[in-house]
Design a protein around this motif. Structure first.
Motif, PDB file in Angstrom:
ATOM      1  N   ILE A 183       7.030  -4.974   4.049  1.00  0.00           N
ATOM      2  CA  ILE A 183       7.517  -5.716   5.211  1.00  0.00           C
ATOM      3  C   ILE A 183       8.449  -6.861   4.807  1.00  0.00           C
ATOM      4  CG2 ILE A 183       5.572  -5.100   6.711  1.00  0.00           C
ATOM      5  CD1 ILE A 183       4.397  -7.846   6.199  1.00  0.00           C
ATOM      6  N   ASP A 184       8.446  -7.219   3.518  1.00  0.00           N
ATOM      7  CA  ASP A 184       9.380  -8.239   3.037  1.00  0.00           C
ATOM      8  C   ASP A 184      10.814  -7.706   2.928  1.00  0.00           C
ATOM      9  OD1 ASP A 184       9.331  -6.629   0.704  1.00  0.00           O
ATOM     10  OD2 ASP A 184       7.755  -7.856  -0.181  1.00  0.00           O
ATOM     11  N   GLY A 185      10.945  -6.380   3.028  1.00  0.00           N
ATOM     12  CA  GLY A 185      12.274  -5.769   2.955  1.00  0.00           C
ATOM     13  C   GLY A 185      12.897  -5.859   1.577  1.00  0.00           C
ATOM     14  N   GLN A 186      12.116  -6.276   0.579  1.00  0.00           N
ATOM     15  CA  GLN A 186      12.658  -6.495  -0.762  1.00  0.00           C
ATOM     16  C   GLN A 186      11.999  -5.587  -1.787  1.00  0.00           C
ATOM     17  OE1 GLN A 186      14.585  -9.384  -1.951  1.00  0.00           O
ATOM     18  NE2 GLN A 186      15.159  -9.765   0.174  1.00  0.00           N
ATOM     19  N   GLN A 187      10.669  -5.647  -1.818  1.00  0.00           N
ATOM     20  CA  GLN A 187       9.949  -4.917  -2.852  1.00  0.00           C
ATOM     21  C   GLN A 187       9.288  -3.669  -2.308  1.00  0.00           C
ATOM     22  OE1 GLN A 187       8.171  -8.742  -4.472  1.00  0.00           O
ATOM     23  NE2 GLN A 187       8.279  -7.452  -6.292  1.00  0.00           N
ATOM     24  N   LYS A 188       8.990  -2.768  -3.234  1.00  0.00           N
ATOM     25  CA  LYS A 188       8.333  -1.532  -2.877  1.00  0.00           C
ATOM     26  C   LYS A 188       7.019  -1.850  -2.167  1.00  0.00           C
ATOM     27  CE  LYS A 188       6.487   2.352  -5.299  1.00  0.00           C
ATOM     28  NZ  LYS A 188       6.126   2.977  -6.536  1.00  0.00           N
ATOM     29  N   MET A 189       6.713  -1.080  -1.133  1.00  0.00           N
ATOM     30  CA  MET A 189       5.480  -1.337  -0.402  1.00  0.00           C
ATOM     31  C   MET A 189       4.278  -1.106  -1.306  1.00  0.00           C
ATOM     32  SD  MET A 189       4.073   0.213   3.227  1.00  0.00           S
ATOM     33  CE  MET A 189       5.349  -0.490   4.247  1.00  0.00           C
ATOM     34  N   GLY A 190       3.365  -2.062  -1.321  1.00  0.00           N
ATOM     35  CA  GLY A 190       2.189  -1.933  -2.177  1.00  0.00           C
ATOM     36  C   GLY A 190       1.090  -2.868  -1.732  1.00  0.00           C
ATOM     37  N   LYS A 191      -0.125  -2.430  -2.003  1.00  0.00           N
ATOM     38  CA  LYS A 191      -1.291  -3.205  -1.605  1.00  0.00           C
ATOM     39  C   LYS A 191      -1.321  -4.547  -2.347  1.00  0.00           C
ATOM     40  CE  LYS A 191      -6.134  -2.012  -0.972  1.00  0.00           C
ATOM     41  NZ  LYS A 191      -7.123  -0.945  -1.136  1.00  0.00           N
ATOM     42  N   SER A 192      -0.980  -4.490  -3.638  1.00  0.00           N
ATOM     43  CA  SER A 192      -1.101  -5.703  -4.449  1.00  0.00           C
ATOM     44  C   SER A 192      -0.140  -6.792  -3.978  1.00  0.00           C
ATOM     45  CB  SER A 192      -0.872  -5.383  -5.919  1.00  0.00           C
ATOM     46  OG  SER A 192       0.398  -4.776  -6.075  1.00  0.00           O
ATOM     47  N   LEU A 193       0.978  -6.387  -3.377  1.00  0.00           N
ATOM     48  CA  LEU A 193       1.934  -7.383  -2.890  1.00  0.00           C
ATOM     49  C   LEU A 193       1.625  -7.801  -1.458  1.00  0.00           C
ATOM     50  CD1 LEU A 193       5.196  -5.748  -4.281  1.00  0.00           C
ATOM     51  CD2 LEU A 193       4.105  -7.823  -5.142  1.00  0.00           C
ATOM     52  N   ASN A 194       0.626  -7.156  -0.887  1.00  0.00           N
ATOM     53  CA  ASN A 194       0.260  -7.406   0.506  1.00  0.00           C
ATOM     54  C   ASN A 194       1.474  -7.367   1.443  1.00  0.00           C
ATOM     55  OD1 ASN A 194      -1.405  -7.909   2.682  1.00  0.00           O
ATOM     56  ND2 ASN A 194      -1.353 -10.130   2.432  1.00  0.00           N
ATOM     57  N   ASN A 195       2.334  -6.395   1.197  1.00  0.00           N
ATOM     58  CA  ASN A 195       3.500  -6.215   2.073  1.00  0.00           C
ATOM     59  C   ASN A 195       3.432  -4.842   2.741  1.00  0.00           C
ATOM     60  OD1 ASN A 195       4.051  -4.431   0.058  1.00  0.00           O
ATOM     61  ND2 ASN A 195       6.035  -5.284  -0.502  1.00  0.00           N
ATOM     62  N   HIS A 196       2.214  -4.339   2.852  1.00  0.00           N
ATOM     63  CA  HIS A 196       2.043  -2.965   3.315  1.00  0.00           C
ATOM     64  C   HIS A 196       1.579  -2.882   4.770  1.00  0.00           C
ATOM     65  CE1 HIS A 196      -1.833  -4.447   2.113  1.00  0.00           C
ATOM     66  NE2 HIS A 196      -2.469  -3.345   2.428  1.00  0.00           N
ATOM     67  N   ILE A 197       1.726  -1.673   5.312  1.00  0.00           N
ATOM     68  CA  ILE A 197       1.195  -1.380   6.638  1.00  0.00           C
ATOM     69  C   ILE A 197       0.228  -0.220   6.465  1.00  0.00           C
ATOM     70  CG2 ILE A 197       1.750  -0.589   8.984  1.00  0.00           C
ATOM     71  CD1 ILE A 197       4.505  -1.891   8.679  1.00  0.00           C
ATOM     72  N   GLU A 198      -1.039  -0.488   6.746  1.00  0.00           N
ATOM     73  CA  GLU A 198      -2.059   0.551   6.558  1.00  0.00           C
ATOM     74  C   GLU A 198      -2.000   1.587   7.659  1.00  0.00           C
ATOM     75  OE1 GLU A 198      -5.922  -1.258   6.339  1.00  0.00           O
ATOM     76  OE2 GLU A 198      -5.655  -1.792   4.231  1.00  0.00           O
ATOM     77  N   LEU A 199      -2.189   2.829   7.257  1.00  0.00           N
ATOM     78  CA  LEU A 199      -2.186   3.918   8.236  1.00  0.00           C
ATOM     79  C   LEU A 199      -3.317   3.732   9.239  1.00  0.00           C
ATOM     80  CD1 LEU A 199      -1.753   6.982   5.837  1.00  0.00           C
ATOM     81  CD2 LEU A 199       0.039   5.786   7.098  1.00  0.00           C
ATOM     82  N   ALA A 200      -4.442   3.226   8.734  1.00  0.00           N
ATOM     83  CA  ALA A 200      -5.630   3.130   9.576  1.00  0.00           C
ATOM     84  C   ALA A 200      -5.723   1.818  10.352  1.00  0.00           C
ATOM     85  CB  ALA A 200      -6.878   3.313   8.715  1.00  0.00           C
ATOM     86  N   ALA A 201      -4.687   0.986  10.288  1.00  0.00           N
ATOM     87  CA  ALA A 201      -4.726  -0.275  11.038  1.00  0.00           C
ATOM     88  C   ALA A 201      -4.794   0.029  12.536  1.00  0.00           C
ATOM     89  CB  ALA A 201      -3.476  -1.091  10.732  1.00  0.00           C
TER      90      ALA A 201
END
Ligand code: TRP
Length: 329
Positions: free
Chosen positions: A190-208
């Motif tokens: 979601i930062d539009g910069q780095q690869k989506m990943g859990k560790s960067l907390n920039n992700h969107i979970e499928l199960a949200a």
């Protein structure tokens, strides 16, 4: 329908899956089931090379399996299992390690990267990571392994190791896997910069939930050049637009493209539409996930049944491997 051969892939247990996992791997796993007999492994032993704690290993395995099943991996056709449930892989790893020059492992770009990342945790298992991966693949007499660029050196290594083993023991015991190059879309967070990943907390979970998804989407960074609502935007540099291209009907994408360029639509509106489309796209997944998740035992049943089927293939391979090595019977 006759299938074209066996596919194998493994993924580390990372828990609830996100959009990056879906677009980069799961979607392809699901599609491959049409043409291939598929074996998908949750590689918990590989995870041990880098995890800090093992307390979440079981829940991460469960959550990942649940997401895979909800996304359309069909356990009636495909084998889905946990790596450590087939201990033969450890045995094969050991035999393969004897035909593996150490320098080849330490030269791999993936290994060097891990050393750079955590020089304090360069364990023996980490060096042997690609040997274990080779064991995964050949244990199931795999024909094809789908790989993105990052795993390509590992697959090349696997192919060479098979050749060394077969040469050393004078028989075509192990099957050399083919590499199926897979275009892995680069999914940004979601930062539009780095690869989506859990560790960067920039992700969107499928199960949200739909609401959580909407909140996440509203945080997405758009075209950084577009400061005001009245500024025209550049869809080609906007991460929200690239997501629209995946989840939004073509006519709407064309409209958004046009309107963004002449400031007819603002980023807030654009994101609202995306959130809506994404939620709509994910609704069947979420429904199925709730259904399966209501009875957690069914997920474990799938994994245990998968392990049973996997062990049968594995043991057959090991019988010929032990014989080729001429281990005492
Ligand atoms: N190394 C892979 C990764 O980190 C995971 C993996 C383990 C794998 N065994 C495999 C992938 C066998 C393909 C085939 O993503």
């Amino acid at each position: 329908m006759a299938k074209k051969g066996r596919v194998f892939s493994g993924a580390r247990p990372t828990g609830r899956q996100h959009l990056g996992n879906y677009l980069g791997a799961i979607k392809n796993y699901v599609a491959l089931q049409q043409e291939f007999e598929c074996v998908y492994s949750i590689v918990d032993v590989h995870a041990l090379t880098t995890v800090e704690t093992t307390k979440d290993l079981t829940s991460n395995t469960f959550d990942m399996a649940l997401d895979w099943l909800a996304a359309g991996i069909r356990p009636e056709e495909s084998i889905v299992f946990v790596q450590s449930h087939v201990p033969q892989v450890m045995e094969l790893h050991t035999y393969l390690s004897m035909v593996t020059p150490l320098g080849k492992l330490t030269d791999l770009p993936t290994f060097k990267e891990k050393v750079r990342e955590s020089p304090e945790n360069v364990n023996y298992g980490l060096v042997g990571y690609p040997v274990l991966m080779t064991a995964d693949i050949v244990l199931y007499r795999t024909d094809v392994v789908p790989v993105g660029v990052d795993q390509a050196p590992h697959l090349e290594f696997a192919r060479e190791t098979v050749r060394s083993f077969n040469y050393r023991y004078g028989a075509a015991v192990l099957k050399e896997p083919q590499m199926k190059n897979t275009e892995i879309p680069k999914v940004l967070g979601i930062d539009g910069q780095q690869k989506m990943g859990k560790s960067l907390n920039n992700h969107i979970e499928l199960a949200a939930t739909p609401e959580e998804t909407r909140l996440r989407v509203m945080q997405m960074v758009t075209d950084p050049q577009r400061m005001r609502r009245t500024d025209p935007g550049n869809p080609e540099v906007c991460n929200v637009f690239s997501m629209h291209k995946i989840f939004t009907p073509a006519e709407d994408v064309a409209m958004i493209n046009q309107e963004c360029r002449r400031a007819g639509i603002g980023c807030v509106d654009c994101k609202k539409r995306f959130a809506e489309n994404l939620n709509q796209n994910l609704a069947p997944f979420r429904e199925k996930r709730a259904e399966i998740g209501a009875n957690p035992a069914t997920v474990w049943d799938v994994l245990h049944d998968g392990a049973k089927r996997a062990r049968a293939i594995a043991e057959e391979t090991m019988v010929s491997v032990r014989e080729a090595i001429q281990l005492p019977k």
